[in-house]
Design an enzyme around this catalytic site. Structure first.
Site, PDB file in Angstrom:
ATOM      1  N   SER A 254       7.922  -1.330   0.757  1.00 33.81           N
ATOM      2  CA  SER A 254       6.652  -0.608   0.759  1.00 33.81           C
ATOM      3  C   SER A 254       6.612   0.387   1.901  1.00 33.81           C
ATOM      4  O   SER A 254       7.360   0.293   2.872  1.00 33.81           O
ATOM      5  CB  SER A 254       5.510  -1.596   0.922  1.00 33.81           C
ATOM      6  OG  SER A 254       5.638  -2.216   2.190  1.00 33.81           O
ATOM      7  N   LYS A 255       5.719   1.336   1.754  1.00 38.28           N
ATOM      8  CA  LYS A 255       5.535   2.379   2.754  1.00 38.28           C
ATOM      9  C   LYS A 255       5.206   1.811   4.121  1.00 38.28           C
ATOM     10  O   LYS A 255       5.578   2.365   5.126  1.00 38.28           O
ATOM     11  CB  LYS A 255       4.362   3.254   2.322  1.00 38.28           C
ATOM     12  CG  LYS A 255       4.785   4.591   1.766  1.00 38.28           C
ATOM     13  CD  LYS A 255       3.572   5.452   1.609  1.00 38.28           C
ATOM     14  CE  LYS A 255       3.918   6.626   0.716  1.00 38.28           C
ATOM     15  NZ  LYS A 255       2.796   7.353   0.238  1.00 38.28           N
ATOM     16  N   ARG A 256       4.469   0.711   4.091  1.00 38.65           N
ATOM     17  CA  ARG A 256       3.983   0.187   5.369  1.00 38.65           C
ATOM     18  C   ARG A 256       5.123  -0.192   6.306  1.00 38.65           C
ATOM     19  O   ARG A 256       4.982  -0.127   7.512  1.00 38.65           O
ATOM     20  CB  ARG A 256       3.070  -1.018   5.137  1.00 38.65           C
ATOM     21  CG  ARG A 256       1.611  -0.651   5.336  1.00 38.65           C
ATOM     22  CD  ARG A 256       0.712  -1.843   5.142  1.00 38.65           C
ATOM     23  NE  ARG A 256       1.008  -2.521   3.898  1.00 38.65           N
ATOM     24  CZ  ARG A 256       1.209  -3.822   3.797  1.00 38.65           C
ATOM     25  NH1 ARG A 256       1.155  -4.574   4.861  1.00 38.65           N
ATOM     26  NH2 ARG A 256       1.463  -4.379   2.629  1.00 38.65           N
TER      27      ARG A 256
END
Ligand code: GLU
Length: 482
Positions: A254-256
């Site tokens: 994920s981007k996070r």
């Protein structure tokens, strides 16, 4: 394989290419090339609400940069176009109608509110399928009446009930599911656009796709697709669902937890060769007996096979990418590396007019670079005209009597040399050590401080090779004045 392999990458253009998506494209490309087949790019842009301006151009640009070359696609000739789904709406409509005629699909006229209520009930009753299939019971007259009234409708798949759907995935193995658990999927929406399921199956068939290679998140769609292939009386292509990419903590990438867009990696100065190499190994390996992990695109093509795609998720390990990128940077053709590096020098405000100087800098610092955006930090030293010596320890070391003796000797020797390469400087050090009896740390440490201001950094001969004798002498003289 007797028939020609045809595979496709079928992204929905939603802004940027996720590395997982690119990995899928790469696997398709490698498989196609390995089998002398064709690789098709098809744009799945039927979800108008997700349309993003410029996304297709971006996608094509990224594929081009990475050298993931397709044979047919939006900007290439091919016998199976158009390759934009939004330009094929009449084809999907025609096929939806064909299913209605075959009694494998039906009209449904429920309003969004009715559907919401149905979902709620299904949830309460613990039913798997949300749609209660009620429009299956409409009479011909009712349907005709609603159509005449222009009542909005969708066309739904008539899932044959009480059957078992079985398919063999080349990665995941045999999968079975009872059709009672499958929703009567919408095939054509009220705005006349197809859903993913209808468009995807129709196109894969019409475009002659022999193998579907895509992310495992799509595997749950397969039973519906198999029903569709059967309903049309079409052969089901081979399928290979490749594992998800995971964060190091095993959650879905994920981007996070880091960058997921390919553009981000390119911008940071990961080399195309390293990115492709790294991505190929996300969920695939060349098999036992292979000790290297560094493969060119041609080697990947030669080695790639679906039988070595792993079943479980593949961890995206950025340290490994950094290691690999550094390996490529170290062994890259220096002139080519320079071309790639110039934008990074410029970005950090360095003067790039003297190419041979930049080349020397690059050849010295490249062993330390994980990616090209680190050039600025590593190269700064070489653009300085003065060395700042800050720590008190360093100052007192420079004031040491031995240091003076060593520096003066080196200066004398360097004065006789115009150009100085690493070997020359090694010889100078050796001679000075022999003549003065000062060696090891006592010799190197003050020298390093005088030439870099710190106790770490590139090897001294490399450093002096970039500085040249004049600048080296200047720094040594400056240090003697401290
Ligand atoms: N359009 C789907 C996507 O965005 C394609 C999935 C498939 O390959 O069937 O990934």
């Amino acid at each position: 394989m007797s028939e020609q392999v045809r595979v496709r990458f079928a992204p929905s253009p939603t802004g940027y290419i996720h590395v997982g998506s690119l990995r899928t494209a790469l696997f398709n490309y490698l498989f196609a090339r390995h089998n002398n087949g064709k690789f098709i790019l098809r744009i799945e842009d039927t979800d108008q609400s997700r349309y993003v301006d410029g996304a297709v151009e971006n996608l094509i640009k990224s594929l081009n940069i990475l050298g993931i070359e397709y044979d047919e696609g939006p900007d290439k000739k091919g016998d199976y176009g158009p390759y934009f789904q939004s330009q094929r709406l009449d084809i999907y409509k025609k096929h939806a109608m064909e299913l209605i005629e075959k009694d494998m699909a039906y009209y449904a006229f429920e309003t969004p509110e009715e559907l919401e209520e149905m979902k709620r009930l299904a949830h309460l009753e613990g039913r798997v399928t949300a749609y209660d299939r009620r429009a299956r019971n409409l009479t011909h007259e009712e349907i005709q009446k609603y159509l005449n009234e222009n009542k909005p409708y969708v066309i739904r798949l008539k899932v044959p009930l009480g059957e078992e759907i079985k398919f063999n995935d080349l990665v995941k193995g045999t999968i079975k599911i009872n059709t009672d658990h499958i929703d009567d999927q919408v095939l054509l929406k009220s705005d006349g656009f197809p859903t993913y399921h209808l468009a995807n199956v129709v196109d894969d068939h019409l475009m002659g796709i022999t193998h579907i290679i895509r992310g495992e998140e799509w595997i749950t769609s397969v039973p519906k697709h198999v029903i569709l292939y059967n309903a049309f009386n079409w052969e089901v292509p081979e399928m290979a669902h490749v594992p998800l990419l995971l964060n190091p903590d095993k959650t879905k990438l994920s981007k996070r937890q880091g960058d997921v867009a390919v553009e981000d990696y390119l911008q940071k100065g990961y080399l195309v060769e390293a990115l492709n190499n790294f991505m190929a190994l996300l969920g695939w390996n060349p098999g036992e007996g292979e000790t290297s992990e560094i493969f060119s695109m041609n080697e990947l093509i030669e080695k790639f096979s679906l039988s070595h795609v792993q079943v479980h998720g593949a961890v995206f390990n950025i340290e490994k990418l950094n290691w690999m990128n550094n390996e490529y940077i170290k062994s890259y053709d220096l002139d080519k590396l320079l071309d790639l590096s110039i934008p990074f020098f410029e970005r950090d405000g360095f003067d790039t007019s003297d190419k041979s100087f930049l080349k020397k800098v690059l050849s010295t610092i490249r062993v330390y670079l994980n990616k090209l955006d680190e050039i600025g930090d590593q190269a700064r030293l070489f653009f300085q005209n003065e060395i700042k010596i800050e720590s008190a320890d360093s100052v007192s070391l420079l004031q040491n009597e031995n240091t003076k003796i060593v520096f003066e000797q080196i200066i004398i020797k360097l004065q006789g040399l115009k150009d100085i390469n690493t070997d020359d400087f090694k010889q100078v050090m050796k001679d000075v050590s022999n003549e003065t009896g000062i060696k090891g740390k006592d010799l190197f440490k003050p020298l390093r401080i005088a030439l870099t201001g710190s106790e770490s950094g590139p090897e001294l001969p490399m450093l002096v090779n970039v500085y040249g004798s004049e600048k080296t002498i200047k720094f040594l003289r400056d240090a003697l004045k401290v």
